[in-house]
Design a protein around this motif. Structure first.
Motif, PDB file in Angstrom:
ATOM      1  N   LEU A   1       0.828  -1.211   0.000  1.00 10.09           N
ATOM      2  CA  LEU A   1       0.000   0.000   0.000  1.00 10.09           C
ATOM      3  C   LEU A   1       0.859   1.255   0.000  1.00 10.09           C
ATOM      4  O   LEU A   1       0.557   2.228  -0.688  1.00 10.09           O
ATOM      5  N   ARG A   2       1.946   1.215   0.788  1.00 13.66           N
ATOM      6  CA  ARG A   2       2.832   2.394   0.849  1.00 13.66           C
ATOM      7  C   ARG A   2       3.467   2.668  -0.522  1.00 13.66           C
ATOM      8  O   ARG A   2       3.508   3.807  -0.967  1.00 13.66           O
ATOM      9  N   SER A   3       3.927   1.609  -1.182  1.00 12.60           N
ATOM     10  CA  SER A   3       4.569   1.839  -2.485  1.00 12.60           C
ATOM     11  C   SER A   3       3.534   2.272  -3.525  1.00 12.60           C
ATOM     12  O   SER A   3       3.827   3.077  -4.407  1.00 12.60           O
ATOM     13  N   PHE A   4       2.316   1.771  -3.404  1.00 11.49           N
ATOM     14  CA  PHE A   4       1.241   2.206  -4.306  1.00 11.49           C
ATOM     15  C   PHE A   4       0.961   3.697  -4.120  1.00 11.49           C
ATOM     16  O   PHE A   4       0.808   4.445  -5.088  1.00 11.49           O
ATOM     17  N   GLN A   5       0.922   4.099  -2.846  1.00 12.90           N
ATOM     18  CA  GLN A   5       0.637   5.497  -2.516  1.00 12.90           C
ATOM     19  C   GLN A   5       1.794   6.408  -2.956  1.00 12.90           C
ATOM     20  O   GLN A   5       1.563   7.499  -3.476  1.00 12.90           O
ATOM     21  N   THR A   6       3.015   5.929  -2.750  1.00 12.32           N
ATOM     22  CA  THR A   6       4.197   6.705  -3.158  1.00 12.32           C
ATOM     23  C   THR A   6       4.174   6.960  -4.671  1.00 12.32           C
ATOM     24  O   THR A   6       4.594   8.018  -5.140  1.00 12.32           O
ATOM     25  N   ALA A   7       3.643   5.998  -5.404  1.00 10.09           N
ATOM     26  CA  ALA A   7       3.551   6.145  -6.864  1.00 10.09           C
ATOM     27  C   ALA A   7       2.380   7.046  -7.276  1.00 10.09           C
ATOM     28  O   ALA A   7       2.111   7.210  -8.470  1.00 10.09           O
ATOM     29  N   GLY A   8       1.682   7.621  -6.299  1.00  5.94           N
ATOM     30  CA  GLY A   8       0.602   8.574  -6.603  1.00  5.94           C
ATOM     31  C   GLY A   8      -0.791   7.979  -6.548  1.00  5.94           C
ATOM     32  O   GLY A   8      -1.775   8.664  -6.853  1.00  5.94           O
ATOM     33  N   GLY A   9      -0.910   6.723  -6.180  1.00 10.05           N
ATOM     34  CA  GLY A   9      -2.214   6.083  -6.122  1.00 10.05           C
ATOM     35  C   GLY A   9      -3.023   6.489  -4.886  1.00 10.05           C
ATOM     36  O   GLY A   9      -2.447   6.812  -3.848  1.00 10.05           O
ATOM     37  N   ALA A  10      -4.319   6.507  -5.018  1.00  9.86           N
ATOM     38  CA  ALA A  10      -5.205   6.829  -3.893  1.00  9.86           C
ATOM     39  C   ALA A  10      -5.831   5.541  -3.357  1.00  9.86           C
ATOM     40  O   ALA A  10      -6.000   4.573  -4.107  1.00  9.86           O
ATOM     41  N   ILE A  11      -6.168   5.553  -2.067  1.00 16.47           N
ATOM     42  CA  ILE A  11      -6.696   4.334  -1.438  1.00 16.47           C
ATOM     43  C   ILE A  11      -7.884   4.673  -0.535  1.00 16.47           C
ATOM     44  O   ILE A  11      -7.818   5.641   0.233  1.00 16.47           O
ATOM     45  N   ILE A  12      -8.927   3.900  -0.645  1.00 17.31           N
ATOM     46  CA  ILE A  12     -10.019   3.947   0.332  1.00 17.31           C
ATOM     47  C   ILE A  12     -10.076   2.565   0.974  1.00 17.31           C
ATOM     48  O   ILE A  12     -10.198   1.551   0.276  1.00 17.31           O
ATOM     49  N   LEU A  13      -9.961   2.562   2.296  1.00 16.08           N
ATOM     50  CA  LEU A  13      -9.812   1.309   3.030  1.00 16.08           C
ATOM     51  C   LEU A  13     -10.940   1.176   4.054  1.00 16.08           C
ATOM     52  O   LEU A  13     -11.202   2.099   4.823  1.00 16.08           O
ATOM     53  N   ILE A  14     -11.549   0.021   4.060  1.00 20.68           N
ATOM     54  CA  ILE A  14     -12.568  -0.258   5.067  1.00 20.68           C
ATOM     55  C   ILE A  14     -11.960  -1.146   6.138  1.00 20.68           C
ATOM     56  O   ILE A  14     -11.253  -2.109   5.820  1.00 20.68           O
ATOM     57  N   THR A  15     -12.195  -0.814   7.381  1.00 19.71           N
ATOM     58  CA  THR A  15     -11.644  -1.634   8.462  1.00 19.71           C
ATOM     59  C   THR A  15     -12.502  -1.507   9.729  1.00 19.71           C
ATOM     60  O   THR A  15     -13.264  -0.565   9.888  1.00 19.71           O
ATOM     61  N   HIS A  16     -12.354  -2.525  10.613  1.00 20.77           N
ATOM     62  CA  HIS A  16     -12.944  -2.452  11.955  1.00 20.77           C
ATOM     63  C   HIS A  16     -11.896  -1.967  12.946  1.00 20.77           C
ATOM     64  O   HIS A  16     -12.204  -1.646  14.069  1.00 20.77           O
ATOM     65  N   ASN A  17     -10.639  -2.000  12.495  1.00 14.26           N
ATOM     66  CA  ASN A  17      -9.521  -1.901  13.403  1.00 14.26           C
ATOM     67  C   ASN A  17      -8.923  -0.496  13.412  1.00 14.26           C
ATOM     68  O   ASN A  17      -8.383  -0.026  12.403  1.00 14.26           O
ATOM     69  N   VAL A  18      -8.983   0.177  14.569  1.00 10.98           N
ATOM     70  CA  VAL A  18      -8.494   1.564  14.662  1.00 10.98           C
ATOM     71  C   VAL A  18      -6.970   1.624  14.474  1.00 10.98           C
ATOM     72  O   VAL A  18      -6.454   2.611  13.951  1.00 10.98           O
ATOM     73  N   HIS A  19      -6.261   0.582  14.887  1.00  8.34           N
ATOM     74  CA  HIS A  19      -4.800   0.566  14.731  1.00  8.34           C
ATOM     75  C   HIS A  19      -4.423   0.587  13.241  1.00  8.34           C
ATOM     76  O   HIS A  19      -3.526   1.317  12.833  1.00  8.34           O
ATOM     77  N   GLU A  20      -5.130  -0.226  12.450  1.00  7.19           N
ATOM     78  CA  GLU A  20      -4.876  -0.232  11.000  1.00  7.19           C
ATOM     79  C   GLU A  20      -5.203   1.136  10.413  1.00  7.19           C
ATOM     80  O   GLU A  20      -4.447   1.663   9.590  1.00  7.19           O
ATOM     81  N   ALA A  21      -6.311   1.705  10.846  1.00  6.09           N
ATOM     82  CA  ALA A  21      -6.752   2.999  10.306  1.00  6.09           C
ATOM     83  C   ALA A  21      -5.717   4.079  10.566  1.00  6.09           C
ATOM     84  O   ALA A  21      -5.361   4.852   9.672  1.00  6.09           O
ATOM     85  N   ILE A  22      -5.207   4.126  11.789  1.00  2.50           N
ATOM     86  CA  ILE A  22      -4.216   5.140  12.165  1.00  2.50           C
ATOM     87  C   ILE A  22      -2.884   4.881  11.452  1.00  2.50           C
ATOM     88  O   ILE A  22      -2.233   5.790  10.976  1.00  2.50           O
ATOM     89  N   ARG A  23      -2.508   3.591  11.364  1.00  2.00           N
ATOM     90  CA  ARG A  23      -1.194   3.243  10.830  1.00  2.00           C
ATOM     91  C   ARG A  23      -1.041   3.605   9.360  1.00  2.00           C
ATOM     92  O   ARG A  23       0.004   4.091   8.944  1.00  2.00           O
ATOM     93  N   VAL A  24      -2.086   3.380   8.568  1.00  3.63           N
ATOM     94  CA  VAL A  24      -1.889   3.505   7.118  1.00  3.63           C
ATOM     95  C   VAL A  24      -2.572   4.717   6.465  1.00  3.63           C
ATOM     96  O   VAL A  24      -2.222   5.063   5.346  1.00  3.63           O
ATOM     97  N   SER A  25      -3.520   5.350   7.153  1.00  2.00           N
ATOM     98  CA  SER A  25      -4.300   6.362   6.429  1.00  2.00           C
ATOM     99  C   SER A  25      -3.982   7.790   6.846  1.00  2.00           C
ATOM    100  O   SER A  25      -3.381   8.038   7.888  1.00  2.00           O
ATOM    101  N   GLN A  26      -4.410   8.730   6.000  1.00  2.00           N
ATOM    102  CA  GLN A  26      -4.237  10.159   6.302  1.00  2.00           C
ATOM    103  C   GLN A  26      -5.505  10.764   6.900  1.00  2.00           C
ATOM    104  O   GLN A  26      -5.470  11.809   7.529  1.00  2.00           O
ATOM    105  N   ALA A  27      -6.632  10.133   6.627  1.00  2.00           N
ATOM    106  CA  ALA A  27      -7.905  10.629   7.167  1.00  2.00           C
ATOM    107  C   ALA A  27      -8.773   9.432   7.550  1.00  2.00           C
ATOM    108  O   ALA A  27      -8.645   8.345   6.959  1.00  2.00           O
ATOM    109  N   VAL A  28      -9.607   9.638   8.550  1.00  2.00           N
ATOM    110  CA  VAL A  28     -10.495   8.560   9.016  1.00  2.00           C
ATOM    111  C   VAL A  28     -11.915   9.087   9.089  1.00  2.00           C
ATOM    112  O   VAL A  28     -12.141  10.246   9.480  1.00  2.00           O
ATOM    113  N   THR A  29     -12.845   8.259   8.697  1.00  2.00           N
ATOM    114  CA  THR A  29     -14.253   8.610   8.864  1.00  2.00           C
ATOM    115  C   THR A  29     -14.979   7.415   9.495  1.00  2.00           C
ATOM    116  O   THR A  29     -14.539   6.275   9.349  1.00  2.00           O
TER     117      THR A  29
END
Lengths: 235, 197
Positions: free
Chosen positions: A171-199
């Motif tokens: 995911l990090r290398s995808f993002q570094t290459a300019g890609g955008a990501i929308i991620l669904i999760t139950h886990n707040v640790h994953e949300a904080i670790r990988v994303s720039q915004a949370v809803t």
């Protein structure tokens, strides 16, 4: 990707209401929500599997018509792998490459599997794969069309630590290459670790939104609990 | 499918004493009942391969008209049905000593139209039931009543062709054509909505 006041009714049930969000290049948004909140429905609409009942959806600067339509620039990783269990990973990906009209389908499929480190087992039937290997093969399928936007539905579920690290790196290398990501999760640790915004999505409505800067997993967990404990409230 | 229809043929061949019973009266009914049940076994599995890993969504996400998926499933089921009929029909005739009095043209037509009638509705119901929890039950409950017109038309047309002197099968063949046309158009109208079941 921009959604404006999206709503979705399935039969008589209102699954999503008044959903607005925007994710730009190299952006990463995590959507937290309990079971039945409408997260998967939202992702299916954003990916083009389904069409929205209300609202507007813009993808890559173009408005999407009411009916669901796919786009090769969007990679959708669902709960399941979308791979035929009795076929090998290579055959599955070659099939999808042909379906998408890609040139040199076998080479593309082999390259995608190499990218996720599955070359050694590419001839084995997918049904013999472990959960981690299956997820890698599914990621290879998603990367086949070289998408600009990834829609990921609980991609970390059932993965061991090594597989989680692999997914983080991908995911990090995808993002570094300019890609955008929308991620669904139950886990707040994953949300904080990988994303720039949370809803937070509760009962079909986005009830809370924040940048992850200045937030840690504990604070986010408390905020999330507040919304789950009190049920859905209009912000 | 093939195993089932062969089993039906052999069970009837041993159970019915064609020397004592005028089997020609029930022969068309036996033939088409065997085809219906054998076809049901195959058609109900049309979308089964897509369920375990949700590969149907993978197909939906591909570019192009989504109706193509339905038409591909329909064509495959139809070809399997035709192949099964092509093998089983001569065996039926030879094992039951049923004399052939008609002409092959209308017989081939009734086999083709009958197969199409059975698979059209079957494929549509299979698509609906694939995403439902009690899908198999819904498939069975809805399939049989809606296939009754196909069974009546095919049995009557076959009976008309086999009777001595030969009757006129065309009224029933026209009815079969009308049914096939309706159930070819209906899925085309409904199919977009089926993805959201």
């Amino acid at each position: 990707m921009r959604a404006l006041h999206l709503g979705k009714k399935i039969g008589e049930k209102v699954v999503l209401r008044d959903i607005s969000l925007e994710v730009g290049d190299a952006g990463m948004l995590a959507i937290l929500g309990p079971n039945g909140a409408g997260k998967t429905t939202l992702l299916r609409i954003l990916s083009g599997v389904w069409g929205p009942t209300h609202g507007e959806l813009w993808r890559f600067g173009q408005k999407v018509e009411r009916e669901g339509r796919s786009d090769s620039r969007i990679g959708y990783l669902g709960h399941q792998s979308f791979l035929y269990p009795s076929l090998s990973a290579l055959d599955n990906l070659t099939f999808y490459a042909k379906l998408w009209g890609l040139d040199r389908p076998s080479d593309r499929a082999a390259n995608a599997l190499k990218q996720v480190g599955l070359t050694w087992s590419q001839a084995d039937p997918v049904k013999t794969y472990s959960r981690g290997m299956l997820q890698r093969a599914a990621i290879a399928r998603v990367l086949l069309t070289q998408p600009k936007l990834l829609l990921l539905d609980e991609p970390y579920t059932g993965l061991d630590l090594a597989a989680q690290e692999f997914l983080d790196t991908t995911l990090r290398s995808f993002q570094t290459a300019g890609g955008a990501i929308i991620l669904i999760t139950h886990n707040v640790h994953e949300a904080i670790r990988v994303s720039q915004a949370v809803t937070i999505l509760v009962r079909g409505r986005l009830v809370w939104w924040s940048d992850t800067q200045g937030w840690n997993a504990e604070r986010l967990a408390l905020e999330y609990q507040k919304w789950l404990g009190g049920g859905a409230r209009h912000p | 499918m093939m195993a089932f229809v062969l089993m039906v043929i052999f069970v009837f061949a041993f159970a019915v004493d064609t020397g004592r019973v005028q089997f020609s009266l029930v022969f068309p009914g036996t033939l088409w009942m065997a085809f219906l049940f054998a076809g049901m076994i195959g058609i109900s599995r049309t979308y089964a391969h897509e369920v375990p890993e949700d590969t149907l969504t993978g197909l939906i996400l591909a570019p192009g008209d989504r109706m193509t998926i339905f038409l591909a499933k329909l064509t495959t089921a139809f070809l399997f049905m035709i192949a099964m009929e092509a093998i089983a029909t001569p065996i039926f005739f030879s094992l039951f000593n049923e004399p052939w009095n008609g002409s092959w043209g209308p017989m081939i037509l009734v086999l083709v139209l009958g197969a199409l009638g059975l698979v059209e509705l079957g494929t549509l119901l299979s698509a609906i039931s694939a995403n439902l929890k009690s899908g198999e039950m819904i498939f069975t409950v809805l399939l049989f009543p809606f296939e009754i017109p196909v069974l009546i038309c095919t049995v009557e047309a076959t009976q008309a062709m086999l009777s001595v002197p030969s009757g006129n099968p065309w009224l029933w063949l026209h009815g079969l054509m009308a049914y096939d046309a309706i159930f070819l158009v209906l899925p085309l109208l409904l199919y977009e909505y089926l993805w959201e079941v």
